[in-house]
Design an enzyme around this catalytic site. Structure first.
Site, mmCIF file in Angstrom:
data_model
loop_
_atom_site.group_PDB
_atom_site.id
_atom_site.type_symbol
_atom_site.label_atom_id
_atom_site.label_comp_id
_atom_site.label_asym_id
_atom_site.label_seq_id
_atom_site.Cartn_x
_atom_site.Cartn_y
_atom_site.Cartn_z
ATOM 1 N N ASN A 35 2.741 5.642 -7.255
ATOM 2 C CA ASN A 35 2.124 4.988 -6.517
ATOM 3 C C ASN A 35 0.985 4.014 -7.431
ATOM 4 O O ASN A 35 -0.062 3.399 -6.801
ATOM 5 C CB ASN A 35 1.213 5.671 -5.402
ATOM 6 N N HIS A 121 2.206 10.189 8.031
ATOM 7 C CA HIS A 121 2.659 11.083 7.012
ATOM 8 C C HIS A 121 2.098 12.483 7.070
ATOM 9 O O HIS A 121 1.545 12.748 8.071
ATOM 10 C CB HIS A 121 1.385 10.451 5.733
ATOM 11 N N GLU A 164 -0.654 4.786 9.849
ATOM 12 C CA GLU A 164 -0.715 4.270 8.555
ATOM 13 C C GLU A 164 -0.870 2.897 8.646
ATOM 14 O O GLU A 164 -0.209 2.264 9.667
ATOM 15 C CB GLU A 164 0.419 4.712 7.644
ATOM 16 N N SER A 168 4.379 4.843 4.289
ATOM 17 C CA SER A 168 4.477 5.256 2.732
ATOM 18 C C SER A 168 5.980 5.464 2.289
ATOM 19 O O SER A 168 6.376 5.304 1.192
ATOM 20 C CB SER A 168 3.733 6.614 2.566
ATOM 21 N N ASP A 193 -4.922 5.104 8.293
ATOM 22 C CA ASP A 193 -4.832 5.520 6.793
ATOM 23 C C ASP A 193 -4.242 4.359 5.861
ATOM 24 O O ASP A 193 -2.977 3.870 6.208
ATOM 25 C CB ASP A 193 -3.679 6.569 6.912
ATOM 26 N N HIS A 196 -1.380 3.407 1.028
ATOM 27 C CA HIS A 196 -0.757 2.659 0.244
ATOM 28 C C HIS A 196 -1.293 0.968 0.343
ATOM 29 O O HIS A 196 -0.404 0.047 -0.009
ATOM 30 C CB HIS A 196 0.701 2.650 0.838
ATOM 31 N N LYS A 227 -3.659 6.041 -5.444
ATOM 32 C CA LYS A 227 -2.669 5.020 -5.557
ATOM 33 C C LYS A 227 -2.913 3.982 -6.434
ATOM 34 O O LYS A 227 -2.987 4.051 -7.653
ATOM 35 C CB LYS A 227 -2.013 4.907 -4.275
HETATM 36 C C1 LIG Z 1 0.050 7.838 4.134
HETATM 37 C C2 LIG Z 1 -0.568 8.509 3.120
HETATM 38 N N1 LIG Z 1 -1.549 9.323 3.502
HETATM 39 C C3 LIG Z 1 -2.089 10.364 2.604
HETATM 40 C C4 LIG Z 1 -1.608 10.679 1.585
HETATM 41 C C5 LIG Z 1 -2.327 11.805 0.854
HETATM 42 O O1 LIG Z 1 -3.158 11.212 -0.044
HETATM 43 P P1 LIG Z 1 -3.413 12.037 -1.335
HETATM 44 O O2 LIG Z 1 -2.088 11.896 -2.488
HETATM 45 O O3 LIG Z 1 -4.519 11.372 -2.066
HETATM 46 O O4 LIG Z 1 -3.621 13.478 -1.190
HETATM 47 C C6 LIG Z 1 -0.679 10.121 1.133
HETATM 48 C C7 LIG Z 1 0.299 10.660 -0.179
HETATM 49 O O5 LIG Z 1 1.312 10.439 -0.428
HETATM 50 C C8 LIG Z 1 0.157 8.991 1.921
HETATM 51 O O6 LIG Z 1 1.143 8.482 1.612
#
Ligand SMILES: Cc1ncc(COP(=O)(O)O)c(C=O)c1O
Length: 378
Positions: A35, A121, A164, A168, A193, A196, A227
């Site tokens: 990422n 996620h 999101e 992701s 969220d 990405h 990321k």
């Molecule tokens: C949409 C989404 N939210 C949260 C996270 C978690 O974030 P972190 O990797 O900083 O723990 C991810 C991780 O892949 C993600 O893709």
């Protein structure tokens, strides 16, 4: 103990038989899976900032932020991020996973209703499980279905919508403008969220909230720093009263050792670079556009969204694993994503593009992928 070992070995065997056994595999080859979209994870300016801070600060924070783990560099970082994101305040967590658990376990109470995208996620799913609200799962990115559910479900409590902004594993954006309209009309607290999307979209690179012009309709956003920002951790950004409450109540913030302080110095540089280097974001999205076209020309059904994440859905777990291994052996670091990360029957290659890849590499990659898919047909 024997009984436990037998049970676990059976589970491991089952994972192996169904092509679901995971292996820990360090990076090797051209990065088409991380990422680190903008390449900041290995940027010299971030490295220097972190190295300098290690020298003065040491490595570990030594405690929770509420105790001796606090540092002025964390609060300076949070002020900088809030200014960047255009919110009153922000709070830095040591991972996005922990930030999502915090938001959903802190604000959702009994009598509340949570509307939740089916493909959100795992960290949001786990946060949802901790929250005490009634949970309503709606079809992925479907604002019409959501609107129908919102009108049919009564509550005297607060309603929340969690999504999101860029998904992701599918690389498609949520219909944020429709959501914002609905949330404004119905008094729903919108939580986005931006894992990405932060660092990539919008005139200032702050994410899809900015690009969609809905900042005034968002209650909180969660912005991973591991990321596009190239480091680690995550910021929850929003009104000061909500951030103040998280500091009092968020268990994943309170009962956990603060991140290593030097991480804050690297992140301060990363946030400045996002503002100062819009060309990187443009190059990233131009590369994404080229790769998408090349993949679609080969008959692959890649979503049309302007997104650095492209799923090549292969269905069967084994097929995804075999094709990924073949690509790796040819020097392309592509990983297979299998259930439960994605729904059953949708195992895939998750291709994520980077700003620093050149066109020749992309052409070579697509040819290699097409050859491999042909060799391993359904
Ligand atoms: C949409 C989404 N939210 C949260 C996270 C978690 O974030 P972190 O990797 O900083 O723990 C991810 C991780 O892949 C993600 O893709």
């Amino acid at each position: 103990m024997n009984m436990l070992e037998t049970r676990i070995r059976e589970q491991l065997d089952k994972l192996e038989r169904t092509g679901m056994l995971r292996e820990l595999q360090p990076p090797s080859g051209i990065d088409l899976s991380s990422n680190d979209y903008l390449g900041y994870a290995s940027d010299m300016r971030l490295k220097l900032a972190m190295a300098k801070a290690i020298w003065t600060e040491g490595c570990g924070s030594t405690g929770s932020r509420l105790l001796r783990g606090e540092r002025s560099r964390f609060s300076a970082l949070e002020r900088q991020f809030a200014e960047f994101k255009g919110t009153e305040a922000a709070l830095y967590f040591s991972s996005g996973y922990l930030a999502n658990l915090a938001v959903l376990s802190t604000f959702l109470d009994e009598g509340d209703v949570l509307f939740f995208d089916r493909l959100n996620h795992a960290s949001l799913i786990d946060g949802m499980k901790l929250g005490r609200a009634r949970k309503i799962i709606f079809p992925h990115a479907n604002s019409e279905a959501l609107r129908r559910l919102v009108t049919s479900i009564e509550t005297s409590g607060q309603r929340f919508l969690v999504t999101e902004s860029l998904f992701s594993m599918d690389g498609d954006p949520a219909p944020l403008r429709e959501y914002a309209d609905l949330c404004r009309e119905a008094g729903i607290a919108l939580i986005v969220d931006e894992a990405h999307a932060v660092g990539i979209y919008g005139t200032s690179g702050t994410g899809l909230i900015e690009a969609s012009g809905i900042a005034n309709d968002v209650f909180l956003s969660i912005n991973s720093a591991g990321k596009a920002l190239g480091v680690s951790g995550a910021f929850v950004a929003g009104p000061a009263w909500a951030i103040d409450y998280l500091i009092q109540r968020a268990r994943t913030f309170i009962f956990s050792t603060a991140a290593p302080p030097p991480v804050a110095d690297a992140l301060r540089v990363a946030i400045n670079l996002i503002a100062e280097e819009p060309d990187r974001r443009r190059k990233l999205l131009a590369n994404a556009c080229l790769l998408r076209e090349l993949l679609r020309c080969r008959g692959l059904d890649i979503p049309l969204a302007e997104s650095p994440i492209m799923p090549v859905i292969l269905g069967e777990n084994r097929r995804a694993v075999v094709v990924a291994e073949e690509l790796q052996s040819r020097g392309f670091d592509v990983r297979a994503i299998r259930p439960p990360t994605v729904p059953d029957g949708t195992a895939r290659l998750r291709i994520s593009i980077k700003a620093n890849l050149n066109e020749v590499t992309l052409y070579e990659f697509v040819q290699t992928l097409a050859d491999s898919l042909e060799r391993h047909q359904k």
